[in-house]
Design a protein around this motif. Structure first.
Motif, mmCIF file in Angstrom:
data_model
loop_
_atom_site.group_PDB
_atom_site.id
_atom_site.type_symbol
_atom_site.label_atom_id
_atom_site.label_comp_id
_atom_site.label_asym_id
_atom_site.label_seq_id
_atom_site.Cartn_x
_atom_site.Cartn_y
_atom_site.Cartn_z
ATOM 1 N N GLU A 220 8.308 -16.169 -6.937
ATOM 2 C CA GLU A 220 7.877 -17.071 -5.875
ATOM 3 C C GLU A 220 8.706 -16.879 -4.610
ATOM 4 O OE1 GLU A 220 8.066 -21.143 -7.116
ATOM 5 O OE2 GLU A 220 7.734 -21.925 -5.098
ATOM 6 N N PHE A 221 9.929 -16.402 -4.773
ATOM 7 C CA PHE A 221 10.852 -16.368 -3.645
ATOM 8 C C PHE A 221 10.912 -15.003 -2.968
ATOM 9 C CE2 PHE A 221 12.105 -19.428 -6.803
ATOM 10 C CZ PHE A 221 12.161 -20.592 -6.055
ATOM 11 N N ILE B 250 11.849 -28.826 -17.763
ATOM 12 C CA ILE B 250 13.231 -28.405 -17.534
ATOM 13 C C ILE B 250 14.146 -29.535 -17.987
ATOM 14 C CG2 ILE B 250 14.926 -27.767 -15.765
ATOM 15 C CD1 ILE B 250 12.476 -26.762 -14.101
ATOM 16 N N TRP C 209 13.847 -33.171 -10.055
ATOM 17 C CA TRP C 209 13.935 -32.072 -9.095
ATOM 18 C C TRP C 209 15.136 -32.232 -8.165
ATOM 19 C CZ3 TRP C 209 11.379 -27.999 -10.301
ATOM 20 C CH2 TRP C 209 10.138 -28.080 -10.929
ATOM 21 N N SER D 52 11.402 -36.193 -5.943
ATOM 22 C CA SER D 52 9.983 -35.941 -6.203
ATOM 23 C C SER D 52 9.638 -36.006 -7.684
ATOM 24 C CB SER D 52 9.570 -34.589 -5.618
ATOM 25 O OG SER D 52 10.319 -33.550 -6.208
ATOM 26 N N GLY D 53 10.483 -36.625 -8.457
ATOM 27 C CA GLY D 53 10.111 -36.915 -9.845
ATOM 28 C C GLY D 53 10.669 -35.948 -10.860
ATOM 29 N N SER D 54 10.061 -35.983 -12.036
ATOM 30 C CA SER D 54 10.562 -35.208 -13.161
ATOM 31 C C SER D 54 10.097 -33.759 -13.102
ATOM 32 C CB SER D 54 10.072 -35.824 -14.474
ATOM 33 O OG SER D 54 10.523 -37.149 -14.578
ATOM 34 N N ALA E 194 2.600 -28.024 -16.039
ATOM 35 C CA ALA E 194 1.937 -26.993 -16.823
ATOM 36 C C ALA E 194 1.365 -25.961 -15.860
ATOM 37 C CB ALA E 194 0.833 -27.589 -17.685
ATOM 38 N N GLY F 99 2.260 -24.350 -5.321
ATOM 39 C CA GLY F 99 2.876 -25.462 -6.027
ATOM 40 C C GLY F 99 2.875 -25.295 -7.531
ATOM 41 N N THR F 100 2.873 -24.056 -7.962
ATOM 42 C CA THR F 100 2.844 -23.774 -9.406
ATOM 43 C C THR F 100 4.110 -23.040 -9.803
ATOM 44 O OG1 THR F 100 0.452 -23.595 -9.372
ATOM 45 C CG2 THR F 100 1.581 -22.583 -11.222
ATOM 46 N N ALA G 223 16.409 -27.306 -12.426
ATOM 47 C CA ALA G 223 15.369 -27.925 -11.591
ATOM 48 C C ALA G 223 15.868 -28.108 -10.158
ATOM 49 C CB ALA G 223 14.950 -29.261 -12.190
ATOM 50 N N ARG H 213 14.592 -26.111 -6.760
ATOM 51 C CA ARG H 213 14.115 -26.830 -5.578
ATOM 52 C C ARG H 213 14.953 -26.484 -4.343
ATOM 53 N NH1 ARG H 213 9.688 -28.224 -6.161
ATOM 54 N NH2 ARG H 213 9.342 -30.390 -6.634
ATOM 55 N N GLY I 296 11.807 -23.611 -4.088
ATOM 56 C CA GLY I 296 10.688 -23.605 -5.028
ATOM 57 C C GLY I 296 9.729 -24.759 -4.771
ATOM 58 N N SER I 297 8.455 -24.498 -4.969
ATOM 59 C CA SER I 297 7.448 -25.488 -4.577
ATOM 60 C C SER I 297 6.667 -26.050 -5.758
ATOM 61 C CB SER I 297 6.469 -24.858 -3.584
ATOM 62 O OG SER I 297 5.768 -23.792 -4.207
ATOM 63 N N ALA I 298 7.081 -25.773 -6.977
ATOM 64 C CA ALA I 298 6.307 -26.265 -8.122
ATOM 65 C C ALA I 298 6.158 -27.776 -8.041
ATOM 66 C CB ALA I 298 6.993 -25.876 -9.426
ATOM 67 N N SER I 299 4.996 -28.253 -8.487
ATOM 68 C CA SER I 299 4.668 -29.656 -8.286
ATOM 69 C C SER I 299 5.624 -30.564 -9.026
ATOM 70 C CB SER I 299 3.246 -29.931 -8.750
ATOM 71 O OG SER I 299 3.098 -29.510 -10.081
ATOM 72 N N GLY I 300 5.860 -31.702 -8.405
ATOM 73 C CA GLY I 300 6.766 -32.677 -8.994
ATOM 74 C C GLY I 300 5.997 -33.756 -9.714
ATOM 75 N N ASP I 301 6.604 -34.885 -9.742
ATOM 76 C CA ASP I 301 6.141 -35.942 -10.621
ATOM 77 C C ASP I 301 5.374 -37.016 -9.830
ATOM 78 O OD1 ASP I 301 7.950 -37.751 -13.183
ATOM 79 O OD2 ASP I 301 5.868 -37.193 -12.965
ATOM 80 N N TYR I 302 4.287 -36.669 -9.193
ATOM 81 C CA TYR I 302 3.541 -37.621 -8.393
ATOM 82 C C TYR I 302 2.262 -38.061 -9.094
ATOM 83 C CZ TYR I 302 6.305 -36.132 -4.366
ATOM 84 O OH TYR I 302 7.317 -35.859 -3.517
ATOM 85 N N ALA J 197 1.567 -33.898 -18.669
ATOM 86 C CA ALA J 197 1.791 -32.490 -18.295
ATOM 87 C C ALA J 197 0.486 -31.844 -17.848
ATOM 88 C CB ALA J 197 2.374 -31.737 -19.489
ATOM 89 N N TYR K 217 -2.083 -33.404 -16.609
ATOM 90 C CA TYR K 217 -2.483 -34.006 -15.336
ATOM 91 C C TYR K 217 -1.700 -33.376 -14.186
ATOM 92 C CZ TYR K 217 -2.967 -37.379 -11.578
ATOM 93 O OH TYR K 217 -3.202 -37.943 -10.365
ATOM 94 N N TYR K 218 -0.404 -33.169 -14.400
ATOM 95 C CA TYR K 218 0.392 -32.592 -13.314
ATOM 96 C C TYR K 218 0.023 -31.148 -13.036
ATOM 97 C CZ TYR K 218 3.262 -36.723 -13.198
ATOM 98 O OH TYR K 218 3.691 -38.006 -13.065
ATOM 99 N N ALA K 219 -0.512 -30.485 -14.064
ATOM 100 C CA ALA K 219 -0.930 -29.101 -13.840
ATOM 101 C C ALA K 219 -2.209 -29.043 -13.017
ATOM 102 C CB ALA K 219 -1.128 -28.403 -15.173
ATOM 103 N N ASN K 220 -3.022 -30.068 -13.095
ATOM 104 C CA ASN K 220 -4.331 -30.028 -12.443
ATOM 105 C C ASN K 220 -4.519 -31.059 -11.333
ATOM 106 O OD1 ASN K 220 -5.750 -28.048 -14.368
ATOM 107 N ND2 ASN K 220 -4.828 -29.560 -15.738
ATOM 108 N N ARG L 197 -2.866 -31.958 -8.708
ATOM 109 C CA ARG L 197 -2.642 -31.638 -7.297
ATOM 110 C C ARG L 197 -3.908 -31.046 -6.648
ATOM 111 N NH1 ARG L 197 1.868 -30.778 -3.994
ATOM 112 N NH2 ARG L 197 3.269 -31.303 -5.676
#
Lengths: 228, 431
Positions: free
Chosen positions: A36-37, A139, A149, A153-155, A159, A211-212, B316, B320, B324-330, B368, B370-373, B375
């Motif tokens: 990604e980087f 993680i 994170w 922004s949460g946990s 997936a 965002g993956t 983690a 960040r 890194g831009s992987a989705s968080g816990d929203y 998990a 839901y967070y994968a899809n 966004r």
């Protein structure tokens, strides 16, 4: 040599119907998180190192078609865990542990060219495989719970979806112990057992979406399989 | 008492079957209920640990720890005395029974038409002659029943073993600080290391205060739990305070008695390390380790170590921080619908997630997924007014129900639903 050939020809004539294929395999996996980087940062390598770690898969497939080879469809489940030391303020490794867990699930089809064995008694089965992947990951921080994170922004869990393709070669073990193979088929219905090597091209990047967490990798798997 | 060590006395008793089937012995922790008391019959493990619950120190300090042994007799009732003694080899000709054994009771056989109870002071288990517990020890004593002649052969015996010997303290204790915690390691004690059932890691702040939210119950029989008061051992004297002070001054000190208020972790006897979490970064802490055997005898505190937790960067955070831009816990979709991550419906749904989904396996799998899809769905909803309204309708309908669930809990909500259904049915029937 002649005896082996005769044995395999005899074996190929007498076996019970085959419906299922199950395999367990292990390989060295290095998730492509740092891709990604684009080389500007290597967070995965910083924490977990730059070499692969063991990944495991188990799969169950059902024979859908047979004739010119066999077509299987099935599911698989994998497991991967990397642990490393968290970084101290000065960038050195601390004693705290942090981990990445990935459990990819697969829905896939395989084409196994097992006709060579049926026709000529050749105990080699080349195969190709393709499938869809869905890989929950999380993680963990130093006390083993799911990490944050760190930016509110949460946990750090989610997936990643993707796909995979594989090319492999199985070696039929029956030819080395024909009598045992016949007994296994007769008593337990296990027709064939194999060892195999497989090159796996895994694209786990949310089909290119942003965002993956990218978990793609190309790697070898080695394992044991049986048809029954 | 002068030689009484500063550690806690524990005793272990293990019963053996009586020689004679005519007498049957059952241990109780108090006067049995069928003779007017409130004592409970002891299970094997409780029986084994019971003497430790009434250790000699308590006795010396003015307490009255007693093991109650119910005696049942199923033979012929006669006008004959039965002499019950406690000691070793009390039925041997070489032993002067009244000098070397402790008489527990003399009961006439005719009185065995009801349950009889022998009261056994714990200190006499350890020292049948004098009743003085002067050192840690392990061994056994036997209850003898002599029918008619106390100098004759015993009719029944009941052996009780005890173990007051604590393991030595763990050694080579080390502390390595981490984020919000410290990793403690140690090696087994030199003496009694094989008998260790648990290790308890004690901690306190550097100024001697117990650590809030970390301390736990003692895994050993501490003096407060046993005697109802703190027993302090200072050199050669033993004193007891009737005021229950669970956390005496001194805290975690090498060679001192452990106190339950300082227990920060308990691990099995096969472990040699543990991480103490929930500590404050930048604050100093002191740690010590205690070995506890399977009879709950606790060692004194090991050499102490200190450490100060410090922030570290886990994967983690490092990911960040690296961009890194992987989705968080929203709650992606709800946020997109209601426009603000802190809007009340989003907060309610987030609370539901934390309380009901993240606390079980299927719920975590759903989250998990839901967070994968979520966004990508959120992006779709966000850019389409019609879809935003369409998505808002089910969310608005669901959110009040979720809020009720959060307020009333699962059972409360079920009761409310049941009441509502019952009310509606009753109303319909009455029409």
């Amino acid at each position: 040599m002649i005896a082996t050939l005769v044995a395999t020809l005899m074996l190929s004539q007498f076996y019970s119907p085959i419906s299922w294929y199950t395999e367990v395999k292990a390989g060295s996996y290095y998730p492509g998180i740092d891709d990604e980087f684009g080389g500007s940062a290597t967070p995965y390598a910083d924490i977990f190192g730059d070499s692969g770690r063991p990944a495991y898969r188990i799969s169950f497939e059902y024979r859908l078609l047979t004739g010119f080879g066999s077509l299987y469809g099935g599911v698989g489940l994998g497991f991967f865990h990397a642990s490393g030391n968290a970084l101290a303020d000065d960038g050195s490794k601390s004693e705290d542990e942090t981990g990445l867990w990935v459990m990819p699930a697969a829905l896939r089809v395989s084409y196994r060219m097992d006709m060579f064995y049926t026709w000529w008694g050749l105990p080699l089965v080349p195969y190709v495989r393709a499938g869809l992947l869905y890989a929950p990951w999380w993680i963990t921080d130093s006390d083993g719970s799911v990490a944050d994170w760190g930016d509110g922004s949460g946990s750090a869990r989610g997936a990643t979806s993707g796909w995979e393709a594989a090319l492999g070669l199985s070696l039929l073990l029956d030819v080395f112990e024909p009598e045992s193979a016949r007994t296994m088929d007769h008593e337990w219905g296990i027709n064939h057992t194999y060892v195999f090597a497989e090159y796996n091209h895994m694209v786990l990047d949310g089909f290119g979406s942003d965002g993956t967490l990218i978990l793609s990798d190309d790697h070898w798997f080695f394992g044991l399989a049986m048809e029954y | 008492m002068k030689n009484l060590p500063s550690a806690v006395f524990m005793l272990v008793i293990i019963a053996s079957l009586p020689v004679s089937a005519q007498f049957r012995f059952v241990p109780y922790d108090g006067v049995p209920q069928d003779v007017g008391g409130s004592g409970e019959a002891l299970t094997d493990i409780d029986f084994a640990r019971f003497p430790g619950m009434a250790r000699c120190m308590c006795d010396e300090a003015g307490f009255d720890p007693t093991l109650y042994l119910a005696v049942y007799y199923d033979g012929q009732l006669e006008d004959t005395d039965v002499y019950f003694y406690l000691g070793n080899d009390c039925d041997s000709d070489a032993v002067a029974i009244d000098e070397q054994c402790h008489q527990l009771a003399v009961i006439n056989l005719s009185d065995f038409n009801r349950t009889q109870v022998l009261e056994i002071p714990i200190n006499y288990l350890v020292d049948p002659q004098e009743g003085v517990c002067s050192e840690y020890d392990s061994g056994s004593s036997t209850v003898y029943a002599f029918v008619g002649d106390k100098n004759g052969a015993a009719t029944a015996t009941y052996a009780i073993t005890y173990d007051t010997k604590a393991p030595g303290p763990p050694e080579e204790v080390a502390a390595v600080p981490g984020e919000d915690g410290v990793s403690i390691s140690w090696s087994p004690p030199e003496s009694g290391g094989q008998e260790v059932d648990y290790y308890a890691v004690l901690c306190m702040t550097i100024d001697g205060s117990p650590v809030d939210g970390v301390s736990d119950e003692a895994p050993w029989n501490d003096t407060v739990g046993i005697c109802g008061a703190e027993i302090t051992v200072d050199g050669t004297s033993v004193t007891a305070s009737t005021s229950v002070e669970r956390c005496p001054e001194g805290g975690v000190q090498e060679g001192a008695q452990p106190s339950s208020c300082h227990v920060c972790a308990v691990v099995t006897g096969t472990s040699n390390s543990v991480r103490i979490s929930g500590l404050e970064n930048g604050r100093g802490y002191v740690f010590g380790v205690v070995a506890v055997d399977d009879m709950l005898n606790a060692s004194v505190i090991s050499a102490t170590v200190s450490a100060t937790p410090e922030p570290t960067t886990d994967f983690a955070e490092h990911y960040r921080q690296s961009g890194g831009s992987a989705s968080g816990d929203y709650c992606f979709v709800a946020t997109a619908v209601f426009g603000d991550i802190d809007s009340p419906p989003v907060k309610v749904l987030r609370m539901f997630r934390d309380r009901y989904l993240l606390t079980n396996g299927p719920g975590r799998t759903f989250v998990a997924w839901y967070y994968a899809n979520g966004r990508s769905w959120a992006r779709w909803v966000e850019g389409n007014t019609f879809m935003r309204i369409a998505a808002a309708i089910p969310l608005i309908l669901v959110t009040p129900f979720v809020a009720i669930l959060l307020v009333l809990g699962l059972w409360g909500t079920a009761l409310l639903l049941f009441s509502a259904v019952y009310f509606l049915r009753t109303r319909r029937i009455s029409r």
